[in-house]
Design an enzyme around this catalytic site. Sequence first.
Site, PDB file in Angstrom:
ATOM      1  N   HIS A  20       1.454  -0.702  -0.316  1.00 32.66           N
ATOM      2  CA  HIS A  20       0.206   0.327  -0.446  1.00 32.66           C
ATOM      3  C   HIS A  20       0.959   1.514   0.509  1.00 32.66           C
ATOM      4  O   HIS A  20       2.082   1.595   0.369  1.00 32.66           O
ATOM      5  CB  HIS A  20      -0.849   0.230   0.773  1.00 32.66           C
ATOM      6  CG  HIS A  20      -0.372  -0.065   2.485  1.00 32.66           C
ATOM      7  ND1 HIS A  20      -0.013  -1.362   3.253  1.00 32.66           N
ATOM      8  CD2 HIS A  20      -0.074   0.689   4.136  1.00 32.66           C
ATOM      9  CE1 HIS A  20       0.697  -1.339   4.695  1.00 32.66           C
ATOM     10  NE2 HIS A  20       0.317  -0.065   4.615  1.00 32.66           N
ATOM     11  N   ALA A  21       0.354   2.446  -1.506  1.00 29.26           N
ATOM     12  CA  ALA A  21       0.938   3.904  -0.965  1.00 29.26           C
ATOM     13  C   ALA A  21       0.362   5.091  -0.319  1.00 29.26           C
ATOM     14  O   ALA A  21      -0.894   4.542  -0.478  1.00 29.26           O
ATOM     15  CB  ALA A  21       1.013   4.078  -2.079  1.00 29.26           C
TER      16      ALA A  21
END
Length: 140
Positions: free
Chosen positions: A97-98
């Site tokens: 996840h960013a």
Amino acid sequence: MPGCPFCEIAAGALPAHVVHADDVAVAFLDARPVFKGHVLVVPRTHVETLTDLPVEAVGPFFTRVRALARAVEDGLAAAGTFVAMNNKVSQSVPHLHAHIVPRNRKDGLRGFFWPRVKYEDDTEAATYAKRIRETLEATP
């Protein structure tokens, strides 16, 4: 992936404030934001880290991250964004996840979340650079 909260959000099985969803990625508000409007962008397919993401999926995923960074900045009238990603260490959910965090001057967030260090000298820095470069060149 059973038991993965981000997979469950992507599948619609867990509630979240979704801001984007397509066949590549799902983006939703972080439940524990650094600042309001903090978004997480996850690939729809379960992978744990950036190095697990297939090469052909990197461009499409980061195209979404880029578009969402712009949307956070423009939509929230933020001066900028902080885009970050943890791999394994400090990764609270083992699904890539960013983080896209809206930023404004004097918002209280100072630099990075970890202490900085210095190389002893240019020789030590060159040694680290060489190790990384040689590994990169040896990796297909």
